[in-house]
Design an enzyme around this catalytic site. Structure first.
Site, PDB file in Angstrom:
ATOM      1  CB  ALA A  63      38.157  18.925 -23.138  1.00  0.00           C
ATOM      2  N   GLY A 102      35.988  15.133 -20.320  1.00  0.00           N
ATOM      3  CA  GLY A 102      37.098  15.510 -19.465  1.00  0.00           C
ATOM      4  C   GLY A 102      36.636  15.818 -18.046  1.00  0.00           C
ATOM      5  CD  GLU A 105      38.692  11.675 -20.063  1.00  0.00           C
ATOM      6  OE1 GLU A 105      38.490  12.805 -20.555  1.00  0.00           O
ATOM      7  OE2 GLU A 105      39.398  10.819 -20.598  1.00  0.00           O
ATOM      8  CD  GLU A 125      35.150  12.288 -23.822  1.00  0.00           C
ATOM      9  OE1 GLU A 125      34.260  11.421 -23.643  1.00  0.00           O
ATOM     10  OE2 GLU A 125      35.833  12.762 -22.901  1.00  0.00           O
TER      11      GLU A 125
HETATM   12  C1  TC6 Z   1      36.308  16.070 -23.875  1.00  0.00           C
HETATM   13  O1  TC6 Z   1      36.037  16.322 -22.735  1.00  0.00           O
HETATM   14  C2  TC6 Z   1      37.525  15.444 -24.300  1.00  0.00           C
HETATM   15  C3  TC6 Z   1      38.459  15.148 -23.409  1.00  0.00           C
HETATM   16  C4  TC6 Z   1      39.697  14.640 -23.875  1.00  0.00           C
HETATM   17  C5  TC6 Z   1      40.795  15.314 -23.132  1.00  0.00           C
HETATM   18  C6  TC6 Z   1      41.860  15.926 -23.947  1.00  0.00           C
HETATM   19  N1  TC6 Z   1      33.312  23.142 -24.462  1.00  0.00           N
HETATM   20  O2  TC6 Z   1      24.409  22.596 -24.692  1.00  0.00           O
HETATM   21  P1  TC6 Z   1      24.103  23.903 -24.070  1.00  0.00           P
HETATM   22  C7  TC6 Z   1      28.779  25.578 -24.491  1.00  0.00           C
HETATM   23  S1  TC6 Z   1      35.282  16.435 -25.106  1.00  0.00           S
HETATM   24  C8  TC6 Z   1      33.007  24.385 -24.868  1.00  0.00           C
HETATM   25  O3  TC6 Z   1      23.286  24.862 -24.845  1.00  0.00           O
HETATM   26  P2  TC6 Z   1      22.583  22.584 -22.005  1.00  0.00           P
HETATM   27  C9  TC6 Z   1      27.770  25.484 -25.611  1.00  0.00           C
HETATM   28  O4  TC6 Z   1      28.363  25.648 -26.865  1.00  0.00           O
HETATM   29  C10 TC6 Z   1      33.900  17.208 -24.332  1.00  0.00           C
HETATM   30  N2  TC6 Z   1      31.752  24.885 -24.834  1.00  0.00           N
HETATM   31  O5  TC6 Z   1      23.468  23.750 -22.612  1.00  0.00           O
HETATM   32  C11 TC6 Z   1      26.799  26.576 -25.250  1.00  0.00           C
HETATM   33  O6  TC6 Z   1      27.361  27.801 -25.656  1.00  0.00           O
HETATM   34  P3  TC6 Z   1      26.416  28.992 -26.148  1.00  0.00           P
HETATM   35  C12 TC6 Z   1      33.048  16.217 -23.662  1.00  0.00           C
HETATM   36  C13 TC6 Z   1      30.798  24.112 -24.382  1.00  0.00           C
HETATM   37  O7  TC6 Z   1      22.289  22.983 -20.616  1.00  0.00           O
HETATM   38  C14 TC6 Z   1      26.809  26.566 -23.735  1.00  0.00           C
HETATM   39  O8  TC6 Z   1      28.017  25.915 -23.345  1.00  0.00           O
HETATM   40  N3  TC6 Z   1      31.879  16.878 -23.179  1.00  0.00           N
HETATM   41  C15 TC6 Z   1      31.041  22.798 -23.959  1.00  0.00           C
HETATM   42  O9  TC6 Z   1      21.484  22.234 -22.945  1.00  0.00           O
HETATM   43  C16 TC6 Z   1      25.634  25.836 -23.136  1.00  0.00           C
HETATM   44  O10 TC6 Z   1      25.523  24.550 -23.726  1.00  0.00           O
HETATM   45  C17 TC6 Z   1      30.801  16.952 -23.924  1.00  0.00           C
HETATM   46  O11 TC6 Z   1      30.733  16.460 -25.029  1.00  0.00           O
HETATM   47  C18 TC6 Z   1      32.371  22.329 -23.993  1.00  0.00           C
HETATM   48  N4  TC6 Z   1      32.701  21.104 -23.574  1.00  0.00           N
HETATM   49  O12 TC6 Z   1      23.544  21.313 -21.956  1.00  0.00           O
HETATM   50  C19 TC6 Z   1      29.650  17.680 -23.310  1.00  0.00           C
HETATM   51  N5  TC6 Z   1      29.869  22.247 -23.561  1.00  0.00           N
HETATM   52  O13 TC6 Z   1      25.507  29.306 -24.976  1.00  0.00           O
HETATM   53  C20 TC6 Z   1      29.192  18.724 -24.240  1.00  0.00           C
HETATM   54  C21 TC6 Z   1      28.929  23.192 -23.722  1.00  0.00           C
HETATM   55  O14 TC6 Z   1      27.391  30.084 -26.474  1.00  0.00           O
HETATM   56  N6  TC6 Z   1      28.140  19.552 -23.674  1.00  0.00           N
HETATM   57  N7  TC6 Z   1      29.468  24.315 -24.225  1.00  0.00           N
HETATM   58  O15 TC6 Z   1      25.682  28.453 -27.335  1.00  0.00           O
HETATM   59  C22 TC6 Z   1      26.877  19.127 -23.517  1.00  0.00           C
HETATM   60  O16 TC6 Z   1      26.524  17.989 -23.775  1.00  0.00           O
HETATM   61  C23 TC6 Z   1      25.880  20.140 -23.036  1.00  0.00           C
HETATM   62  O17 TC6 Z   1      26.400  21.392 -23.319  1.00  0.00           O
HETATM   63  C24 TC6 Z   1      25.541  20.070 -21.528  1.00  0.00           C
HETATM   64  C25 TC6 Z   1      24.672  21.281 -21.150  1.00  0.00           C
HETATM   65  C26 TC6 Z   1      24.807  18.778 -21.244  1.00  0.00           C
HETATM   66  C27 TC6 Z   1      26.810  20.139 -20.691  1.00  0.00           C
END
Ligand code: TC6
Length: 682
Positions: A63, A102, A105, A125
Site C-alpha cells: 500500500a 498490499g 495481497e 506490515e
Molecule cells: C501495506 O501494504 C498495508 C496493506 C494494508 C491494506 C490497507 N509506500 O526502501 P527504498 C518509497 S503496508 C510509499 O529506499 P529499496 C521509499 O520511501 C506496506 N512509499 O528502496 C523510498 O522513497 P524515497 C507494506 C514507499 O530498493 C523509495 O520508495 N509494504 C513504499 O532499498 C524507495 O524505497 C512494505 O512495508 C510504500 N509502500 O527497497 C514494504 N515502499 O526514494 C516497504 C517504498 O523518496 N518497502 N517506498 O526515499 C520496502 O520494504 C522497500 O522500500 C523495498 C525497496 C524492499 C520495496
C-alpha cells in the site's frame, strides 16, 4: 487508461502493466489503473486470461504508506481486489523484485502467482505497526496453514521465491529475466486446461484442521512474549489469524478490517510508519548537490583489529569488498583475524552461512603489519585507541602513505574530527564513520562531516552505508555527535535520581516498562562498573561500589546481587552504598516516585539535548536523532524515538517538566512549545 497502467492483448492473453515508480505502491493512481485495466479486459471477449505485471524494479511493494491516515480517494482497494478475484477470467500475477504487504495481497487475489527466483514475497506490515489489512491474514493461512501463517505475518520477513514455492505462496518459478514470456505461457496453459479459477478465499483444507483450538494462539503469544512486548500489531495479527480458522471468509475479512483500523489509529503504528520514512530520510543531505558523484571504493583498509576494527572489517567482507587489516603486532593481528573467523564459524554453525561462504569471506582479508600496507586502498578506516594524540599521529602518518584521493575515515565516537583532519594535508578527504558496537551487527552508521570534508567524500560515505547495509545519519562535528550525546543525560539523570529515593530497581523497571531492553543500572552491571567509572578522579557512586569489590555481573554483583544463573535481586549492600553516598553529597531522600515521573526525569533531558543538537545544526533533522537513538540505543521503535515521543507527550509539558527539574530547556524547544509546533510533524 491512466498513465500508470498499460494494456495490450497478445493471442487472447490480456497484459496489464503497472508503472508507478519507485516501487509501484498501491496509490490512488495504481488502484485506478487496476480498476480500469481489469474492467477493460472483462469487457473484451478476445481476452481469455490476464497477466498482471509491473515495470521498473519491482512488483507492487505495498500500500502507499504515505496515504495512511489521509482521507481515502479513488477506488477502494478491497473493491478492486474483488473485481480481480471474482472475475470470470483467470489472472496470473507475474512477480519480480518484492511483492510485499498490499502487493502480495494483490497477488493473493489473483488466481495464480509466478515469480522469478530473485523475487521475494511477504507481509511485512508488522514492521509498520499494522496488519495485512487487505485480506492477507485471511488468505495466507488458507495457503500455508495456521502455524506458518503466525510466523510469517508476525515476523514479517520477505520470503525468497524458492522457499515461497515450497510453502505454496507462489505456484511456479519463471526464468530470471523471462518473467513476461513465462507468465504469458503459464496463462496460455491455464486457458488450454480449461481456465480454472483458483480462488484462495475458497480453500478450507489448510485451516480446517485448526478449528476450535484457541490454545494455539495463547501458546504462541506466550512463547513470543519477549519479542512482542510493547508492540500492538502482533496481538491483533494473532487475533485476525484465529478468525481465519474460525470464521467464514467474509466475516474473517470484516474482523481483519476492524483489527486493522484499531492499529491504524494507534500511536504505535503512527510511530513505526514515521520511523519507516525516517530511516530513509537519513541519507538525504539538503545541501549536498544531487548529482555529486561518489568515488569508487573497491578496497578498504582498517587500522586496528580489536573488537571495533574486526566488526567494521566484517561489514566489508560481507559486501564482497577486500579489506587490508592492519595492526602493530603479529599477536594482535592473529587474535583479530581469529575472532572474525570464529564469528563466521558461529554463524555457519547456526546454519545461516555455508562453510564455503566462511572461506570466501576470510579470503578477502589481507592481514598486515604497519600502516605502509595501506598505500593503495580507496578507503582507510581508523579504529585505534580513542585519544586525540594517537589519532593525530595515525592520520599524520596516513597522509604520507595513502594514495592521492583515498578517503581517510575515523571511527572516533566523541573526538573533534576537524582536529584529527588538521594532522593531514588533505582535510577534504577526511570524514568520520562512527560505527556502533558490535559493528558487524548494529545498523546505525553516524557519518561525521568535518568542516572541510568534500561533497564527493560525503556522497561516497552515504553510498558505502547502503553497500554495507547500514542506516546512515549525518552529523556535524560536536562532542559525542548525535546518539551518544543525546543519550548521555539519561545516565546523569539516573545517577542523580537514585540518590533521591527511587531504587535502582524502581528506575530500571520504569525504563523497561517504557520499552528499553534494560534499565541503566542493570546495564551498568552488565558492562562492568569498573569499565564505566574508568578515568574519573572524582568520588562516584560506581567508584564506591567498585571499592567494595562490586564490579557488576562479572564479580560480586553491582547495583544488584546475582545468583549463579545471573538472575538479579535487590542488593542491601548496594542500597547502603547509595544511602551513604547520598548523605555525603547532602542529597535528601524524598522517597519513591511514580514510573511516569521517573521516565520524565530520565528522558525529558534526552529530548532537551536533542533540541540542542538541532539548534546547533549538528543534526540535520529531528528524525535523524530518533533513528540514531532507536538503532544505536535500542530506544523502543513504537514510541518513534525521543523527538517523536516528545511530540506525542506535548512540548509544553516537556518544557514544564524540565523546568520543574531545574533544567533550562533549549531555546528551540521553548519556541516550538510556545508556537504550538512540533519536532516531527510537518
Ligand atoms: C501495506 O501494504 C498495508 C496493506 C494494508 C491494506 C490497507 N509506500 O526502501 P527504498 C518509497 S503496508 C510509499 O529506499 P529499496 C521509499 O520511501 C506496506 N512509499 O528502496 C523510498 O522513497 P524515497 C507494506 C514507499 O530498493 C523509495 O520508495 N509494504 C513504499 O532499498 C524507495 O524505497 C512494505 O512495508 C510504500 N509502500 O527497497 C514494504 N515502499 O526514494 C516497504 C517504498 O523518496 N518497502 N517506498 O526515499 C520496502 O520494504 C522497500 O522500500 C523495498 C525497496 C524492499 C520495496
Amino acid at each position: 487508461m491512466s498513465q500508470v497502467g498499460t494494456t495490450e492483448v497478445i493471442d487472447g492473453i490480456g497484459i496489464l502493466t503497472i508503472d508507478y515508480p519507485p516501487v509501484n505502491a498501491l496509490s490512488v493512481h495504481t488502484r485506478k489503473a487496476l480498476d480500469e485495466g481489469f474492467r477493460q479486459f472483462a469487457a473484451d471477449d478476445s481476452v481469455k486470461a490476464i497477466v498482471l505485471i509491473c515495470a521498473g524494479r519491482t512488483f507492487v511493494a505495498g500500500a502507499d504508506i504515505s496515504e495512511f491516515g489521509k482521507a481515502p480517494e479513488g477506488p477502494n482497494l478491497l473493491e478492486v481486489f474483488d473485481i480481480i478475484e471474482s472475475g470470470s477470467k483467470p489472472v496470473v500475477a507475474a512477480i519480480h523484485g518484492t511483492a510485499l504487504g498490499g502487493g502480495y495481497e494483490l497477488a493473493l487475489v489473483c488466481h495464480y502467482r509466478i515469480a522469478v527466483p530473485s523475487a521475494k514475497v511477504g507481509l511485512p506490515e508488522v514492521a509498520l505497526g499494522l496488519l495485512p489489512g487487505a485480506g492477507g491474514t485471511q488468505r495466507l493461512p488458507r495457503i500455508v496453514g495456521i502455524p506458518a501463517a503466525l510466523d510469517l505475518i508476525t515476523g514479517g520477513a520477505p520470503v525468497p521465491a524458492k522457499k515461497a514455492l515450497s510453502l505454496g505462496m507462489i505456484d511456479a518459478l519463471a526464468e530470471e529475466g523471462k518473467l513476461r514470456d513465462d507468465a504469458i505461457a503459464f496463462a496460455r496453459t491455464v486457458v488450454a486446461e480449461g481456465g480454472q479459477l483458483l480462488r484462495v478465499r475458497d480453500r478450507q483444507d489448510k485451516v480446517e484442521p485448526y478449528r476450535g483450538q484457541s490454545e494455539i494462539y495463547a501458546d504462541y503469544l506466550k512463547k513470543n512474549a519477549r519479542a512482542f512486548r510493547g508492540f500492538k500489531a502482533p496481538f491483533n495479527i494473532v487475533k485476525a489469524i484465529e478468525a481465519a480458522a474460525e470464521l467464514p471468509f467474509d466475516q474473517g475479512i470484516a474482523r481483519e478490517r476492524e483489527l486493522f483500523q484499531e492499529l491504524l489509529t494507534s500511536t504505535e503504528s503512527a510511530a513505526q510508519r514515521y520511523y519507516f520514512f525516517a530511516e530513509r530520510e537519513g541519507a538525504k543531505v539538503p545541501d549536498l548537490p544531487k548529482d555529486t558523484a561518489a568515488l569508487p571504493v573497491k578496497s578498504v583498509g582498517v587500522i586496528g583489529a580489536g573488537t571495533m576494527g574486526g566488526g567494521i572489517t566484517m561489514n566489508f567482507l560481507n559486501a564482497g569488498i577486500p579489506v587490508t587489516l592492519v595492526e602493530m603486532s603479529q599477536a594482535a593481528l592473529d587474535r583479530g583475524v581469529g575472532v572474525i573467523r570464529k564469528n563466521y564459524e558461529n554463524t555457519a554453525a547456526k546454519g545461516r552461512m555455508t562453510a564455503e561462504q566462511v572461506e570466501q569471506r576470510m579470503a578477502l582479508i589481507t592481514p598486515l603489519l604497519g600502516l605502509e600496507a595501506l598505500n593503495n586502498v580507496d578507503l582507510v578506516i581508523e579504529a585505534v585507541f580513542e585519544e586525540m594524540g594517537i589519532k593525530k599521529d595515525v592520520f599524520g602518518k596516513l597522509d604520507g602513505i595513502a594514495k592521492p584521493g583515498a578517503i581517510l575515515a575515523s571511527n572516533t565516537s566523541f573526538l573533534d574530527l576537524d582536529e584529527i583532519a588538521s594532522a593531514t594535508s588533505r582535510p577534504a578527504s577526511v570524514i568520520g564513520l562512527h560505527f556502533f558496537s558490535p559493528a558487524n551487527v548494529m545498523r546505525l552508521l553516524e557519518i561525521v562531516r568535518g568542516a572541510k570534508t568534500s561533497d564527493a567524500v560525503l556522497a561516497t560515505a552515504l553510498k558505502i552505508a547502503k553497500t554495507i547495509a547500514k542506516v546512515p545519519v549525518v552529523s556535524r562535528v560536536g562532542p559525542g555527535f548525535i546518539a551518544n550525546r543525546v543519550m548521555a543525560p539519561r545516565s546523569y539523570a539516573a545517577s542523580a535520581l537514585v540518590l533521591e529515593g527511587p531504587t535502582p530497581q524502581d528506575i530500571d523497571k520504569a525504563l523497561f516498562d517504557y520499552g528499553f531492553a534494560m534499565g541503566p543500572f542493570a546495564m551498568s552491571d552488565l558492562v562492568g562498573l569498573d569499565v564505566i567509572g574508568r578515568g574519573s578522579n572524582e568520588r562516584t557512586l560506581n567508584g564506591d561500589l567498585v571499592k567494595l569489590g562490586r564490579l557488576g555481573q562479572k564479580q560480586n554483583g553491582g547495583f544488584y546481587d546475582y545468583d549463579e544463573k545471573r538472575q538479579p535481586s535487590p542488593s542491601p549492600v548496594a542500597a547502603q552504598v547509595i544511602a551513604d553516598f547520598a548523605k555525603a553529597k547532602g542529597v535528601e531522600n524524598k522517597g519513591p516516585q511514580s514510573a511516569e515521573a521517573i521516565v520524565a526525569r530520565l528522558l525529558y533531558p534526552v529530548v532537551n539535548e536533542g533540541a540542542k543538537v538541532l539548534e546547533e545544526g549538528v543534526a540535520i533533522r529531528a528524525s535523524d536523532i530518533d533513528v540514531a537513538c532507536i538503532l544505536g540505543y535500542n530506544w523502543p521503535v513504537y514510541t518513534g524515538g525521543p523527538m517523536f515521543w516528545a511530540d506525542t507527550v506535548g512540548l509544553p509539558k516537556v518544557v514544564e517538566g524540565l523546568r520543574a527539574m531545574g533544567i533550562e530547556p533549549a531555546k528551540l524547544l521553548v519556541d516550538k512549545a510556545a508556537a504550538g509546533g512540533s519536532f516531527t510533524r510537518g
